[in-house]
Design a protein around this motif. Structure first.
Motif, short mmCIF file in Angstrom:
data_model
loop_
_atom_site.label_atom_id
_atom_site.label_comp_id
_atom_site.label_asym_id
_atom_site.label_seq_id
_atom_site.Cartn_x
_atom_site.Cartn_y
_atom_site.Cartn_z
N ALA A 29 49.71 29.80 49.49
CA ALA A 29 50.05 30.94 49.68
C ALA A 29 50.28 31.79 48.31
O ALA A 29 49.84 32.90 48.16
N LYS A 30 51.06 31.06 47.54
CA LYS A 30 51.24 31.81 46.04
C LYS A 30 50.12 31.62 45.28
O LYS A 30 49.78 32.74 44.56
N LYS A 31 49.08 30.64 45.34
CA LYS A 31 48.10 30.65 44.66
C LYS A 31 47.13 31.62 45.24
O LYS A 31 46.46 32.40 44.30
N THR A 32 47.05 31.82 46.40
CA THR A 32 46.06 32.96 47.10
C THR A 32 46.45 34.26 46.59
O THR A 32 45.51 35.18 45.95
N ALA A 33 47.85 34.57 46.69
CA ALA A 33 48.19 35.74 46.21
C ALA A 33 47.96 36.01 44.61
O ALA A 33 47.59 37.06 44.27
N GLU A 34 48.07 35.06 44.12
CA GLU A 34 47.81 35.08 42.50
C GLU A 34 46.42 35.38 42.27
O GLU A 34 46.06 36.36 41.38
N GLN A 46 44.91 38.76 40.60
CA GLN A 46 44.19 38.86 39.27
C GLN A 46 42.68 39.56 39.45
O GLN A 46 42.31 40.21 38.47
N ILE A 47 42.05 39.58 40.67
CA ILE A 47 40.70 40.01 40.62
C ILE A 47 40.79 41.44 41.26
O ILE A 47 39.61 42.12 41.40
N ASN A 48 41.98 42.07 41.44
CA ASN A 48 42.20 43.34 42.09
C ASN A 48 41.72 43.45 43.54
O ASN A 48 41.56 44.48 43.83
N LEU A 97 34.10 37.77 47.19
CA LEU A 97 32.77 37.39 47.17
C LEU A 97 32.09 37.42 45.92
O LEU A 97 31.16 36.90 45.50
N SER A 98 32.55 38.34 45.00
CA SER A 98 31.87 38.71 43.66
C SER A 98 32.42 37.46 42.72
O SER A 98 32.18 37.64 41.35
N PHE A 99 33.53 36.80 43.06
CA PHE A 99 34.11 35.71 42.17
C PHE A 99 33.96 34.41 42.68
O PHE A 99 34.58 33.95 43.73
N PRO A 100 32.73 33.55 42.19
CA PRO A 100 32.53 32.27 42.91
C PRO A 100 33.74 31.20 42.97
O PRO A 100 33.96 30.77 43.90
N GLU A 101 34.55 31.34 41.81
CA GLU A 101 35.55 30.55 41.95
C GLU A 101 36.60 30.65 43.03
O GLU A 101 37.27 29.85 43.46
N VAL A 102 36.93 31.98 43.09
CA VAL A 102 37.70 32.47 44.09
C VAL A 102 37.34 32.34 45.42
O VAL A 102 38.12 31.77 46.41
N ARG A 103 36.20 32.49 45.80
CA ARG A 103 35.62 32.47 47.11
C ARG A 103 35.43 30.90 47.70
O ARG A 103 35.78 30.55 48.71
N ASN A 104 35.23 29.99 46.55
CA ASN A 104 35.13 28.79 46.81
C ASN A 104 36.42 28.12 47.10
O ASN A 104 36.54 27.32 48.20
N PHE A 105 37.57 28.65 46.40
CA PHE A 105 38.89 28.34 46.91
C PHE A 105 39.29 28.75 48.18
O PHE A 105 39.91 27.78 48.92
N LEU A 106 39.02 30.08 48.44
CA LEU A 106 39.38 30.62 49.96
C LEU A 106 38.65 29.56 51.09
O LEU A 106 39.26 29.47 52.08
N SER A 107 37.23 29.57 50.56
CA SER A 107 36.44 29.06 51.76
C SER A 107 36.91 27.60 52.14
O SER A 107 37.01 27.19 53.26
N LYS A 108 37.03 26.88 50.89
CA LYS A 108 37.55 25.45 51.00
C LYS A 108 39.00 25.44 51.74
O LYS A 108 39.18 24.35 52.91
N HIS A 109 39.78 26.20 51.48
CA HIS A 109 41.09 25.87 52.18
C HIS A 109 41.17 26.41 53.57
O HIS A 109 41.73 25.75 54.38
N LEU A 110 40.38 27.33 53.92
CA LEU A 110 40.19 27.73 55.32
C LEU A 110 39.59 26.79 56.09
O LEU A 110 39.93 26.39 57.27
N SER A 111 38.49 26.23 55.47
CA SER A 111 37.65 25.01 56.27
C SER A 111 38.65 23.82 56.47
O SER A 111 38.53 23.16 57.53
N ASP A 112 39.34 23.43 55.42
CA ASP A 112 40.16 22.21 55.43
C ASP A 112 41.36 22.35 56.57
O ASP A 112 41.52 21.44 57.32
#
Length: 213
Positions: free
Chosen positions: A8-13, A17-19, A47-62
């Motif tokens: 939760a804290k990392k997602t908020a961060e 960061q990306i506004n 979606l415009s930030f590969p590292e962010v979208r990968n983090f989100l999709s991986k945690h949602l999937s897991d």
């Protein structure tokens, strides 16, 4: 309910960061509903930030696999969750569909785009939960098509009481990567906001329809 505190804290961060989330208690935004709000969230920016979208999709999937097992289909709620929903489906190697707010007025007049998941287990992906009305409207359309909706996951949740009530009334589980409470903690920890601003932001969440009138 959030997945866990660290996520939760990392997602908020990342969202700050990306506004994708902006906090402006001194210069409130105006939502489409007419509400004055010190926060604006647009998770499509992720979606415009590969590292962010990968983090989100991986945690949602897991989480989906941990909480629900592997479903048959992933459904995104149009339009905000089409992108992240498709990324989750890709992670899980599952079919993807999306649900419009209402059926089209032309052509095949679909409300659900893709192969309708009759008798299939479906997990719904959202980008943002406010009142929950549009999210639950999508769930209703899926159920009317005889889909077995296992639950919903989302990136961010404002945590409004009305949303909690709406999901409880529909007996539908909702889990999010982050929420308003953890967002404010992260914003304060990183000096994005002051203590006074945190108080203003907390006050807004209690009664957003009447705040700053």
């Amino acid at each position: 309910m959030i997945f866990d505190k660290d996520t939760a804290k990392k997602t908020a961060e990342l969202l700050l960061q990306i506004n994708a989330i902006k906090l402006q208690p001194q210069e409130p935004f105006t939502w489409a509903s007419g509400w004055k709000s010190p926060i604006y969230c647009d998770n499509r920016i992720t979606l415009s930030f590969p590292e962010v979208r990968n983090f989100l999709s991986k945690h949602l999937s897991d989480f989906i696999q941990k909480e629900y097992g592997k479903p048959d289909v992933i459904a995104g709620v149009a339009t905000g969750a089409i992108g992240i929903g498709m990324l989750v489906a890709q992670q899980l190697n599952l079919p993807f569909i999306y649900v419009r707010p209402e059926a089209k007025k032309h052509g095949r007049k679909n409300q659900i785009e893709g192969i309708v998941p009759t008798k299939k287990n479906v997990v719904v992906v959202e980008d943002l939960i406010s009142t929950g009305k549009s999210s639950l409207n999508a769930v209703k359309a899926l159920k009317e098509s005889d889909a077995n909706v296992k639950g919903m996951v989302a990136i961010f949740n404002y945590g409004f009481d009305i949303a909690v009530e709406n999901f409880e009334n529909e007996n539908l589980s909702l889990h999010t990567l982050s929420n308003y409470e953890n967002l404010l903690e992260q914003a304060l920890d990183t000096d994005y906001i002051t203590k006074d601003q945190q108080q203003t932001l907390q006050t807004w969440r209690i009664n957003p329809a009447e705040w700053n009138k």
